[in-house]
Design a protein around this motif. Structure first.
Motif, PDB file in Angstrom:
ATOM      1  N   GLN A 186      20.290  18.668   8.146  1.00  0.00           N
ATOM      2  CA  GLN A 186      21.322  19.538   7.592  1.00  0.00           C
ATOM      3  C   GLN A 186      22.157  20.231   8.665  1.00  0.00           C
ATOM      4  O   GLN A 186      23.163  20.860   8.335  1.00  0.00           O
ATOM      5  CB  GLN A 186      20.673  20.611   6.716  1.00  0.00           C
ATOM      6  CG  GLN A 186      19.944  20.048   5.508  1.00  0.00           C
ATOM      7  CD  GLN A 186      19.136  21.118   4.809  1.00  0.00           C
ATOM      8  OE1 GLN A 186      18.421  21.882   5.444  1.00  0.00           O
ATOM      9  NE2 GLN A 186      19.261  21.166   3.489  1.00  0.00           N
ATOM     10  N   LEU A 187      21.754  20.125   9.917  1.00  0.00           N
ATOM     11  CA  LEU A 187      22.468  20.835  10.978  1.00  0.00           C
ATOM     12  C   LEU A 187      23.704  20.059  11.419  1.00  0.00           C
ATOM     13  O   LEU A 187      23.616  18.870  11.732  1.00  0.00           O
ATOM     14  CB  LEU A 187      21.552  21.057  12.183  1.00  0.00           C
ATOM     15  CG  LEU A 187      20.404  22.030  11.972  1.00  0.00           C
ATOM     16  CD1 LEU A 187      19.543  22.105  13.226  1.00  0.00           C
ATOM     17  CD2 LEU A 187      20.935  23.407  11.601  1.00  0.00           C
ATOM     18  N   ALA A 227       9.888  33.779  10.615  1.00  0.00           N
ATOM     19  CA  ALA A 227      10.412  32.713   9.753  1.00  0.00           C
ATOM     20  C   ALA A 227       9.529  31.469   9.821  1.00  0.00           C
ATOM     21  O   ALA A 227       9.248  30.836   8.794  1.00  0.00           O
ATOM     22  CB  ALA A 227      11.847  32.373  10.158  1.00  0.00           C
ATOM     23  N   ALA A 268      14.824  27.378  12.676  1.00  0.00           N
ATOM     24  CA  ALA A 268      15.237  28.759  12.464  1.00  0.00           C
ATOM     25  C   ALA A 268      16.298  29.059  13.518  1.00  0.00           C
ATOM     26  O   ALA A 268      16.057  28.854  14.710  1.00  0.00           O
ATOM     27  CB  ALA A 268      14.050  29.701  12.610  1.00  0.00           C
ATOM     28  N   THR A 313      19.413  31.841  14.873  1.00  0.00           N
ATOM     29  CA  THR A 313      19.979  33.179  14.817  1.00  0.00           C
ATOM     30  C   THR A 313      21.277  33.178  15.619  1.00  0.00           C
ATOM     31  O   THR A 313      21.315  32.654  16.740  1.00  0.00           O
ATOM     32  CB  THR A 313      19.005  34.213  15.408  1.00  0.00           C
ATOM     33  OG1 THR A 313      17.793  34.159  14.669  1.00  0.00           O
ATOM     34  CG2 THR A 313      19.565  35.606  15.307  1.00  0.00           C
ATOM     35  N   ASP A 350      25.940  22.571  15.920  1.00  0.00           N
ATOM     36  CA  ASP A 350      24.732  23.397  15.987  1.00  0.00           C
ATOM     37  C   ASP A 350      23.651  22.715  16.814  1.00  0.00           C
ATOM     38  O   ASP A 350      22.959  23.360  17.606  1.00  0.00           O
ATOM     39  CB  ASP A 350      24.206  23.711  14.592  1.00  0.00           C
ATOM     40  CG  ASP A 350      25.029  24.760  13.862  1.00  0.00           C
ATOM     41  OD1 ASP A 350      25.960  25.332  14.466  1.00  0.00           O
ATOM     42  OD2 ASP A 350      24.738  25.008  12.671  1.00  0.00           O
ATOM     43  N   MET A 356      19.879  38.075  11.370  1.00  0.00           N
ATOM     44  CA  MET A 356      19.601  37.200  10.247  1.00  0.00           C
ATOM     45  C   MET A 356      19.200  35.817  10.765  1.00  0.00           C
ATOM     46  O   MET A 356      19.820  35.287  11.689  1.00  0.00           O
ATOM     47  CB  MET A 356      20.839  37.107   9.363  1.00  0.00           C
ATOM     48  CG  MET A 356      20.649  36.216   8.180  1.00  0.00           C
ATOM     49  SD  MET A 356      22.125  36.283   7.155  1.00  0.00           S
ATOM     50  CE  MET A 356      22.212  34.600   6.679  1.00  0.00           C
ATOM     51  N   VAL A 357      18.183  35.258  10.164  1.00  0.00           N
ATOM     52  CA  VAL A 357      17.686  33.942  10.554  1.00  0.00           C
ATOM     53  C   VAL A 357      18.079  32.946   9.470  1.00  0.00           C
ATOM     54  O   VAL A 357      17.850  33.182   8.283  1.00  0.00           O
ATOM     55  CB  VAL A 357      16.151  33.960  10.728  1.00  0.00           C
ATOM     56  CG1 VAL A 357      15.627  32.572  11.028  1.00  0.00           C
ATOM     57  CG2 VAL A 357      15.756  34.938  11.833  1.00  0.00           C
ATOM     58  N   ARG A 358      18.685  31.863   9.885  1.00  0.00           N
ATOM     59  CA  ARG A 358      19.054  30.775   8.974  1.00  0.00           C
ATOM     60  C   ARG A 358      18.060  29.645   9.148  1.00  0.00           C
ATOM     61  O   ARG A 358      17.730  29.277  10.277  1.00  0.00           O
ATOM     62  CB  ARG A 358      20.471  30.299   9.302  1.00  0.00           C
ATOM     63  CG  ARG A 358      20.994  29.251   8.334  1.00  0.00           C
ATOM     64  CD  ARG A 358      22.420  28.871   8.669  1.00  0.00           C
ATOM     65  NE  ARG A 358      22.380  27.536   9.261  1.00  0.00           N
ATOM     66  CZ  ARG A 358      23.222  27.081  10.161  1.00  0.00           C
ATOM     67  NH1 ARG A 358      24.184  27.842  10.628  1.00  0.00           N
ATOM     68  NH2 ARG A 358      23.118  25.867  10.621  1.00  0.00           N
ATOM     69  N   ILE A 359      17.566  29.077   8.058  1.00  0.00           N
ATOM     70  CA  ILE A 359      16.622  27.962   8.089  1.00  0.00           C
ATOM     71  C   ILE A 359      17.340  26.710   7.593  1.00  0.00           C
ATOM     72  O   ILE A 359      18.010  26.740   6.558  1.00  0.00           O
ATOM     73  CB  ILE A 359      15.397  28.226   7.182  1.00  0.00           C
ATOM     74  CG1 ILE A 359      14.694  29.524   7.557  1.00  0.00           C
ATOM     75  CG2 ILE A 359      14.444  27.035   7.206  1.00  0.00           C
ATOM     76  CD1 ILE A 359      13.996  29.493   8.888  1.00  0.00           C
ATOM     77  N   ALA A 360      17.187  25.612   8.342  1.00  0.00           N
ATOM     78  CA  ALA A 360      17.782  24.334   7.932  1.00  0.00           C
ATOM     79  C   ALA A 360      16.966  23.199   8.521  1.00  0.00           C
ATOM     80  O   ALA A 360      16.391  23.324   9.608  1.00  0.00           O
ATOM     81  CB  ALA A 360      19.223  24.237   8.402  1.00  0.00           C
ATOM     82  N   HIS A 420      16.504  30.221  18.642  1.00  0.00           N
ATOM     83  CA  HIS A 420      16.099  29.007  17.940  1.00  0.00           C
ATOM     84  C   HIS A 420      14.586  28.836  17.972  1.00  0.00           C
ATOM     85  O   HIS A 420      13.931  29.195  18.953  1.00  0.00           O
ATOM     86  CB  HIS A 420      16.724  27.768  18.596  1.00  0.00           C
ATOM     87  CG  HIS A 420      16.187  26.483  18.032  1.00  0.00           C
ATOM     88  ND1 HIS A 420      15.086  25.848  18.565  1.00  0.00           N
ATOM     89  CD2 HIS A 420      16.583  25.736  16.977  1.00  0.00           C
ATOM     90  CE1 HIS A 420      14.829  24.764  17.854  1.00  0.00           C
ATOM     91  NE2 HIS A 420      15.732  24.677  16.885  1.00  0.00           N
TER      92      HIS A 420
END
Length: 162
Positions: free
Chosen positions: A9-10, A95, A43, A45, A14, A1-5, A54
């Motif tokens: 927001q990080l 992504a 992006a 993971t 992170d 799963m890829v998270r976008i921020a 990343h």
């Protein structure tokens, strides 16, 4: 799963993990390289709590011919060595590519190891000479020649041009 921020927001943890991943992936990773990675969308993971991949997308302006091109520039693509060849980089690039329609064109600078991934995804090698705008003015960047790839977008590009 890829998270976008977005960078803003990080959490600090992170960002530290991203920097450690990039420093481990690139022997020549330096403070300017880190700064180039920030200020856009990331992006990420994870495998459990461990960051394993990343990529980031930052806005840049490229001058091509007589036109300034609004560019989504992909930076800091890296996958932890224990997780390579498992589709992580492809998921990260997918992504990033989903976000490219917000720009006139996509671009990135590829390592020799990364070039086949990008070419296989439809990124095209820039064959013309490259330059950078520096505090001393426009400087030729021969070391980047052949390593820049562009993703077709709303603007037609002459891949032989500068």
């Amino acid at each position: 799963m890829v998270r976008i921020a977005h960078t803003a927001q990080l959490p600090a943890a992170d960002l530290l993990a991203v920097r450690a991943l990039l420093e481990g992936a690139f022997t020549d990773f330096d403070p300017p390289g880190w700064e180039n990675t920030l200020g856009g969308l990331h992006a990420l993971t994870f495998d459990g709590d461990q960051l394993i991949g990343h990529a980031s997308l930052v806005q840049r302006r490229l001058l091509h011919g007589e036109r300034v091109v609004n560019t989504g520039y992909v930076e800091g693509v890296a996958v932890h060595p224990d997780h390579r060849r498992r589709g992580v980089a492809s998921a990260l690039m997918a992504a990033m590519e989903e976000l490219l329609p917000g720009y006139e064109v996509g671009a990135l600078s590829a390592t020799k190891a990364g070039a086949p991934l990008y070419a296989g995804r439809g990124w095209q090698q820039w064959r013309g000479p490259t330059f950078a705008l520096t505090p001393d003015g426009v400087q030729r960047t021969e070391d980047d020649d052949g390593g820049v790839y562009v993703f077709p977008g709303r603007v037609s590009l002459d891949l032989e041009g500068s």
